[in-house]
Design a protein around this motif. Structure first.
Motif, short mmCIF file in Angstrom:
data_model
loop_
_atom_site.label_atom_id
_atom_site.label_comp_id
_atom_site.label_asym_id
_atom_site.label_seq_id
_atom_site.Cartn_x
_atom_site.Cartn_y
_atom_site.Cartn_z
N VAL A 349 7.15 2.16 -25.56
CA VAL A 349 7.90 3.30 -26.06
C VAL A 349 7.59 4.54 -25.24
CG1 VAL A 349 8.07 2.38 -28.39
CG2 VAL A 349 6.18 3.88 -27.81
N ARG A 443 13.70 13.49 -25.45
CA ARG A 443 13.33 12.28 -26.17
C ARG A 443 12.28 11.47 -25.42
NH1 ARG A 443 18.93 11.99 -27.79
NH2 ARG A 443 19.10 11.98 -30.07
N ASP A 465 18.12 5.45 -20.70
CA ASP A 465 17.76 6.49 -21.66
C ASP A 465 16.51 6.04 -22.41
OD1 ASP A 465 19.30 8.93 -23.30
OD2 ASP A 465 18.05 7.68 -24.61
N SER A 467 15.88 6.04 -25.38
CA SER A 467 16.22 5.36 -26.62
C SER A 467 16.30 3.85 -26.43
CB SER A 467 17.55 5.89 -27.17
OG SER A 467 17.42 7.25 -27.53
N ASN A 470 12.90 2.76 -27.06
CA ASN A 470 12.32 3.12 -28.35
C ASN A 470 12.93 2.42 -29.55
OD1 ASN A 470 10.62 4.81 -26.97
ND2 ASN A 470 11.49 6.72 -27.73
N TRP A 471 14.20 2.01 -29.45
CA TRP A 471 14.85 1.42 -30.62
C TRP A 471 14.09 0.23 -31.20
CZ3 TRP A 471 18.02 2.89 -34.21
CH2 TRP A 471 19.00 3.87 -33.96
N PHE A 493 12.01 9.05 -35.54
CA PHE A 493 12.23 8.45 -34.22
C PHE A 493 13.40 9.15 -33.52
CE2 PHE A 493 9.42 5.23 -35.68
CZ PHE A 493 9.07 4.42 -34.60
N ASN A 494 14.48 9.34 -34.25
CA ASN A 494 15.70 10.00 -33.78
C ASN A 494 16.14 9.54 -32.40
OD1 ASN A 494 17.98 11.55 -33.79
ND2 ASN A 494 16.93 13.46 -33.29
N MET A 495 16.46 8.25 -32.28
CA MET A 495 16.98 7.74 -31.02
C MET A 495 18.46 8.06 -30.88
SD MET A 495 14.27 5.69 -31.94
CE MET A 495 14.93 4.37 -32.91
N SER A 496 18.93 8.00 -29.68
CA SER A 496 20.34 8.22 -29.39
C SER A 496 21.08 6.89 -29.42
CB SER A 496 20.52 8.87 -28.02
OG SER A 496 21.88 8.88 -27.62
N ASN A 500 21.78 4.81 -25.78
CA ASN A 500 21.42 3.40 -25.72
C ASN A 500 22.63 2.53 -25.39
OD1 ASN A 500 19.45 1.08 -26.68
ND2 ASN A 500 21.38 0.69 -27.72
#
Length: 502
Positions: A349, A443, A465, A467, A470-471, A493-496, A500
């Motif tokens: 991550v 991010r 990205d 994200s 991280n997802w 977390f606030n991923m995009s 993604n």
């Protein structure tokens, strides 16, 4: 068509790939990007593996793959990230990762045609999407286990994503997620464009990361074409990155505590975010900072308002203290959705998610393009819970405000309108030119790799990205978390989705 010159040291074969990758991972490098290429001369595929180190080190490995025998040995046992990149590569190009432990679709949904791989040159732009719309998932069974499906359409103004919870009582046993509902074929849209015409597209990959994506893209093009960027312009770029980090972190801090019912802090965070967005518009002419970064430079329409930024940072610190000082808020944030340090490291991550779990990964240190001054430091926490991700953001607001002040004091041009002439990209080159751009977006670390064709147009743009990395960690962190805390964990977390899905 001329071929990209690849040094022999950067070439490997399918048979030697695993050993070559393992040796680089053993040196402490991380796999940051895997890009597929279908060469226009019909010679087959190339797969490029990009590795980043902690001391400005970067290297590549290129593997040729014949079109009529398109496979690679899986590296999933060496690197979790490699396994994800391999699944993406198979979906987009049809290159099969042999013996992959998760041989399932990643990007392509089940209703996509079986033989349709959208990045191929001859891919039908209007394929018949006539398959079943469902998708496979691991069903958790047992006494008292039930399922809660959420999405892909949500009640709020957010992008689509499907989450399927296996639950006992209120406790999440397993969470399965399905993304790529907004796959737009962004990488293919770059092909054939002039590099300067790609900036408007790259700014829109993920709207809240316009500076991060545009900067990584132009740095990759500059790397490919040998374009030098003056130091004042690099300082402006760094300042814009921190301005983007500021308004997004402020928004997240309010949204996180809003999910525990502490709406008053969210209201004040929204007020401060609006101040920053209006400041962005004065700086660049756009509230999301679009139009400021260009090939060879960056522009400001007005000097940064250091007094406003300092006052916002002070108010954010006060709001954060008020929020975490509430026992009700602390009870919801502390020990919720924990991502342990070894889990964060193993999953690879990035950004505040990694730093909240004690993994000090930050491209501003590892792949710097400018000296950020004495106020810069990497903010970390160890607990890996929602509270840690909240605290890292709050402290990074203070650091970013101080860095902006340092950058503005470094060179007088930063507090004036910066006007440097646009760079003309070369019209012809003897061969494909490749370049890499790495920036620490708000991010996390964002990587672009480009190849520029001999006629000066973009042949290939690959985007990673943070994200994308991280997802997968969200599902890990949600183990033993109660269902009502999912929105809280997800926001921390606030991923995009768009960053993604591409």
């Amino acid at each position: 068509m001329s071929r990209l010159h690849i040094p022999e040291a950067d070439r490997t074969t399918r048979e030697e790939l695993a050993d070559a990758v393992a040796s680089r991972l053993a040196r402490g490098l991380r796999l940051a990007l895997v890009a597929g290429h279908e060469d226009a001369d019909g010679s087959g595929f190339r797969v490029v593996y990009v590795f980043l180190g902690t001391a400005d080190e970067r290297c590549e490995l290129t593997v040729p793959v014949p079109t009529d025998d398109a496979w690679l040995p899986t590296l999933a046992g060496l690197s979790y990230q490699a396994g994800r990149f391999e699944r993406e590569l198979r979906d987009l190009y049809g290159i099969v990762p042999r013996d992959h432990p998760q041989p399932y679709r990643l990007v392509r949904h089940a209703h996509w045609p079986t033989g349709f791989h959208p990045m191929l040159a001859d891919a039908d732009p209007r394929p018949g999407f006539d398959g079943h719309a469902g998708f496979p998932f691991v069903e958790v069974t047992g006494k008292g286990v039930y399922e809660i499906p959420v999405g892909p359409v949500h009640a709020g103004l957010i992008e689509p994503g499907h989450f399927r919870f296996s639950v006992v009582g209120e406790t999440i046993v397993r969470m399965y997620q399905r993304l790529w509902f907004v796959h737009r074929g962004v990488e293919k849209l770059f092909s054939g464009r002039r590099p300067e015409d790609g900036i408007a597209l790259v700014e829109r990959i993920s709207g809240d990361t316009a500076v991060g994506h545009s900067l990584a893209f132009v740095m990759a093009v500059e790397d490919a074409l040998g374009i030098a960027v003056p130091e004042p312009d690099r300082l402006v770029r760094a300042l814009l990155l921190e301005c983007e980090r500021l308004y997004n972190h402020v928004n997240d801090l309010g949204a996180i505590v809003n999910d525990v019912g502490f709406g008053i802090v969210n209201q004040h965070a929204g007020r401060l975010r609006e101040k920053l967005l209006r400041h962005n518009a004065r700086l660049t002419g756009h509230r999301l900072l679009r139009g400021a970064v260009r090939l060879g430079g960056a522009s400001l329409l007005a000097p940064p308002d250091l007094e406003l930024i300092a006052s916002v940072a002070a108010e954010v610190a006060e709001l954060a203290a008020i929020a975490t000082g509430s026992s009700l808020v602390a009870n919801r944030l502390d020990t919720t959705a924990v991502l342990l340090p070894d889990q964060a490291a193993r999953l690879g991550v990035l950004g505040y998610v990694a730093r909240a779990s004690g993994v000090s990964v930050d491209a501003r240190v590892e792949q710097p393009f400018v000296d950020l001054g004495p106020s810069f430091r990497v903010v970390t926490r160890e607990t890996g819970d929602v509270r840690a991700r909240f605290d890292v953001r709050a402290e990074e607001v203070a650091v970013s405000a101080a860095v902006i002040a340092d950058l503005a004091a470094t060179h007088p041009r930063l507090v004036e309108t910066v006007e440097t002439p646009p760079v003309e990209t070369p019209g012809q080159a003897p061969e494909l030119q490749a370049g890499l751009g790495v920036v620490e977006a708000w991010r996390g670390t964002l990587v672009h790799r480009v190849e520029v064709a001999p006629d000066g147009t973009l042949a290939r743009v690959k985007v990673v990205d943070p994200s994308f990395c991280n997802w997968p960690a969200l599902g890990v962190a949600l183990a033993d978390t109660i269902v009502p805390d999912f929105p809280l964990a997800n926001k921390s977390f606030n991923m995009s989705y768009a960053g993604n899905d591409l």
